[in-house]
Design a protein around this motif. Structure first.
Motif, PDB file in Angstrom:
ATOM      1  N   GLN A   8      12.500  -3.913  -4.811  1.00  0.00           N
ATOM      2  CA  GLN A   8      11.331  -3.694  -3.951  1.00  0.00           C
ATOM      3  C   GLN A   8      11.241  -4.767  -2.873  1.00  0.00           C
ATOM      4  OE1 GLN A   8       8.797  -1.169  -4.106  1.00  0.00           O
ATOM      5  NE2 GLN A   8       8.210  -2.087  -2.136  1.00  0.00           N
ATOM      6  N   VAL A   9      11.050  -4.309  -1.661  1.00  0.00           N
ATOM      7  CA  VAL A   9      10.763  -5.201  -0.535  1.00  0.00           C
ATOM      8  C   VAL A   9       9.399  -4.805   0.015  1.00  0.00           C
ATOM      9  CG1 VAL A   9      11.396  -5.859   1.808  1.00  0.00           C
ATOM     10  CG2 VAL A   9      13.170  -5.578   0.070  1.00  0.00           C
ATOM     11  N   THR A  10       8.496  -5.762   0.067  1.00  0.00           N
ATOM     12  CA  THR A  10       7.156  -5.514   0.575  1.00  0.00           C
ATOM     13  C   THR A  10       6.873  -6.488   1.711  1.00  0.00           C
ATOM     14  OG1 THR A  10       6.391  -4.785  -1.594  1.00  0.00           O
ATOM     15  CG2 THR A  10       4.707  -5.381   0.017  1.00  0.00           C
ATOM     16  N   VAL A  11       6.513  -5.953   2.867  1.00  0.00           N
ATOM     17  CA  VAL A  11       6.227  -6.777   4.036  1.00  0.00           C
ATOM     18  C   VAL A  11       4.769  -6.570   4.415  1.00  0.00           C
ATOM     19  CG1 VAL A  11       6.890  -7.377   6.380  1.00  0.00           C
ATOM     20  CG2 VAL A  11       8.605  -6.453   4.798  1.00  0.00           C
ATOM     21  N   SER A  12       4.017  -7.633   4.399  1.00  0.00           N
ATOM     22  CA  SER A  12       2.597  -7.543   4.708  1.00  0.00           C
ATOM     23  C   SER A  12       2.336  -8.010   6.137  1.00  0.00           C
ATOM     24  CB  SER A  12       1.790  -8.380   3.725  1.00  0.00           C
ATOM     25  OG  SER A  12       2.216  -9.728   3.763  1.00  0.00           O
ATOM     26  N   MET A  51      18.002  -9.605   6.223  1.00  0.00           N
ATOM     27  CA  MET A  51      16.922  -8.912   6.929  1.00  0.00           C
ATOM     28  C   MET A  51      16.033  -9.944   7.608  1.00  0.00           C
ATOM     29  SD  MET A  51      15.976  -5.969   4.136  1.00  0.00           S
ATOM     30  CE  MET A  51      15.254  -7.125   2.966  1.00  0.00           C
ATOM     31  N   ASN A  52      16.012  -9.917   8.922  1.00  0.00           N
ATOM     32  CA  ASN A  52      15.194 -10.838   9.697  1.00  0.00           C
ATOM     33  C   ASN A  52      14.114 -10.073  10.450  1.00  0.00           C
ATOM     34  OD1 ASN A  52      16.930 -12.973   8.917  1.00  0.00           O
ATOM     35  ND2 ASN A  52      18.260 -12.627  10.694  1.00  0.00           N
ATOM     36  N   SER A  53      13.131 -10.810  10.924  1.00  0.00           N
ATOM     37  CA  SER A  53      12.033 -10.210  11.699  1.00  0.00           C
ATOM     38  C   SER A  53      11.464  -8.992  10.993  1.00  0.00           C
ATOM     39  CB  SER A  53      12.528  -9.836  13.104  1.00  0.00           C
ATOM     40  OG  SER A  53      13.037 -10.958  13.783  1.00  0.00           O
ATOM     41  N   LEU A  54      11.192  -9.149   9.736  1.00  0.00           N
ATOM     42  CA  LEU A  54      10.729  -8.020   8.925  1.00  0.00           C
ATOM     43  C   LEU A  54       9.382  -7.501   9.420  1.00  0.00           C
ATOM     44  CD1 LEU A  54      11.896  -9.294   5.464  1.00  0.00           C
ATOM     45  CD2 LEU A  54      12.489  -7.075   6.456  1.00  0.00           C
ATOM     46  N   LYS A  55       9.233  -6.185   9.303  1.00  0.00           N
ATOM     47  CA  LYS A  55       8.026  -5.496   9.727  1.00  0.00           C
ATOM     48  C   LYS A  55       7.406  -4.774   8.528  1.00  0.00           C
ATOM     49  CE  LYS A  55      10.202  -4.458  14.193  1.00  0.00           C
ATOM     50  NZ  LYS A  55      10.590  -3.372  15.136  1.00  0.00           N
ATOM     51  N   PRO A  56       6.112  -4.499   8.585  1.00  0.00           N
ATOM     52  CA  PRO A  56       5.496  -3.753   7.462  1.00  0.00           C
ATOM     53  C   PRO A  56       6.196  -2.424   7.195  1.00  0.00           C
ATOM     54  CG  PRO A  56       3.798  -4.741   8.809  1.00  0.00           C
ATOM     55  CD  PRO A  56       5.103  -4.985   9.529  1.00  0.00           C
ATOM     56  N   GLU A  57       6.720  -1.790   8.226  1.00  0.00           N
ATOM     57  CA  GLU A  57       7.407  -0.512   8.034  1.00  0.00           C
ATOM     58  C   GLU A  57       8.753  -0.657   7.342  1.00  0.00           C
ATOM     59  OE1 GLU A  57       6.092  -1.713  10.883  1.00  0.00           O
ATOM     60  OE2 GLU A  57       7.349  -1.189  12.624  1.00  0.00           O
ATOM     61  N   ASP A  58       9.195  -1.875   7.095  1.00  0.00           N
ATOM     62  CA  ASP A  58      10.410  -2.091   6.307  1.00  0.00           C
ATOM     63  C   ASP A  58      10.114  -2.052   4.814  1.00  0.00           C
ATOM     64  OD1 ASP A  58      11.379  -4.560   8.719  1.00  0.00           O
ATOM     65  OD2 ASP A  58      12.170  -2.520   8.519  1.00  0.00           O
ATOM     66  N   THR A  59       8.842  -1.978   4.461  1.00  0.00           N
ATOM     67  CA  THR A  59       8.460  -1.925   3.056  1.00  0.00           C
ATOM     68  C   THR A  59       9.039  -0.681   2.393  1.00  0.00           C
ATOM     69  OG1 THR A  59       6.425  -3.174   3.396  1.00  0.00           O
ATOM     70  CG2 THR A  59       6.525  -1.738   1.458  1.00  0.00           C
ATOM     71  N   ALA A  60       9.777  -0.878   1.305  1.00  0.00           N
ATOM     72  CA  ALA A  60      10.439   0.226   0.611  1.00  0.00           C
ATOM     73  C   ALA A  60      11.163  -0.319  -0.608  1.00  0.00           C
ATOM     74  CB  ALA A  60      11.434   0.925   1.534  1.00  0.00           C
ATOM     75  N   VAL A  61      11.633   0.598  -1.418  1.00  0.00           N
ATOM     76  CA  VAL A  61      12.617   0.237  -2.440  1.00  0.00           C
ATOM     77  C   VAL A  61      13.991   0.338  -1.787  1.00  0.00           C
ATOM     78  CG1 VAL A  61      13.627   0.800  -4.671  1.00  0.00           C
ATOM     79  CG2 VAL A  61      11.160   1.049  -4.324  1.00  0.00           C
ATOM     80  N   TYR A  62      14.755  -0.715  -1.893  1.00  0.00           N
ATOM     81  CA  TYR A  62      16.089  -0.760  -1.304  1.00  0.00           C
ATOM     82  C   TYR A  62      17.134  -0.555  -2.393  1.00  0.00           C
ATOM     83  CZ  TYR A  62      14.282  -2.321   3.172  1.00  0.00           C
ATOM     84  OH  TYR A  62      13.634  -2.377   4.381  1.00  0.00           O
ATOM     85  N   TYR A  63      18.050   0.361  -2.126  1.00  0.00           N
ATOM     86  CA  TYR A  63      19.093   0.695  -3.082  1.00  0.00           C
ATOM     87  C   TYR A  63      20.461   0.336  -2.515  1.00  0.00           C
ATOM     88  CZ  TYR A  63      15.497   3.651  -5.209  1.00  0.00           C
ATOM     89  OH  TYR A  63      14.349   4.129  -5.799  1.00  0.00           O
ATOM     90  N   CYS A  64      21.284  -0.231  -3.356  1.00  0.00           N
ATOM     91  CA  CYS A  64      22.669  -0.476  -3.031  1.00  0.00           C
ATOM     92  C   CYS A  64      23.486   0.734  -3.461  1.00  0.00           C
ATOM     93  CB  CYS A  64      23.148  -1.724  -3.759  1.00  0.00           C
ATOM     94  SG  CYS A  64      24.890  -2.076  -3.605  1.00  0.00           S
TER      95      CYS A  64
END
Length: 126
Positions: free
Chosen positions: A121-125, A82-95
């Motif tokens: 959990q992925v958190t982008v500030s 995941m590159n160029s992460l944005k705050p809206e990418d904040t979420a719990v990611y499931y495989c």
């Protein structure tokens, strides 16, 4: 019983990068779909990216050009760069994995019939 274990979630600033990993134990998915979903509080579950046994990939419009899915040769591990992460990418990611097809429009994350990890959990500030 086979399991999926995710790792790599973290807190990063906008514009940063993360690499998520998901390793299957107890089984392999030679010809199966493997993929990543995410869910933020108050939002629906979203299929982020899926890769099938032939290496054909699917990406949600929201991540195209920024995220890349890949898998190892043994097809026991799937990655999400995941590159160029944005705050809206904040979420719990499931495989997730399925010997048939993973859903691109799931009613919920963790739906019956496919295998799921516990989430990371992925958190982008900003």
């Amino acid at each position: 019983e086979g399991k999926l274990l995710e790792s790599g979630g973290a807190s990063v600033q906008a514009g940063g990068s993360l690499r998520l990993s998901c390793t299957a134990s107890g089984f392999t998915f030679d010809d199966s779909d493997m993929g990543w979903y995410r869910q933020a509080p108050g939002n629906e579950c979203e299929a982020v990216s899926i890769i099938n046994g032939d290496g054909i990939t699917y990406y949600a419009d929201s991540v195209k050009g920024r995220f890349t899915i890949s898998q190892d040769n043994a097809k026991t591990t799937v990655y999400l760069q995941m590159n160029s992460l944005k705050p809206e990418d904040t979420a719990v990611y499931y495989c997730a994995a399925d010997p048939d097809k993973l859903l691109r429009r799931p009613a919920m994350c963790g739906y019956d019939g496919s295998s799921w990890g516990q989430g990371t959990q992925v958190t982008v500030s900003s």
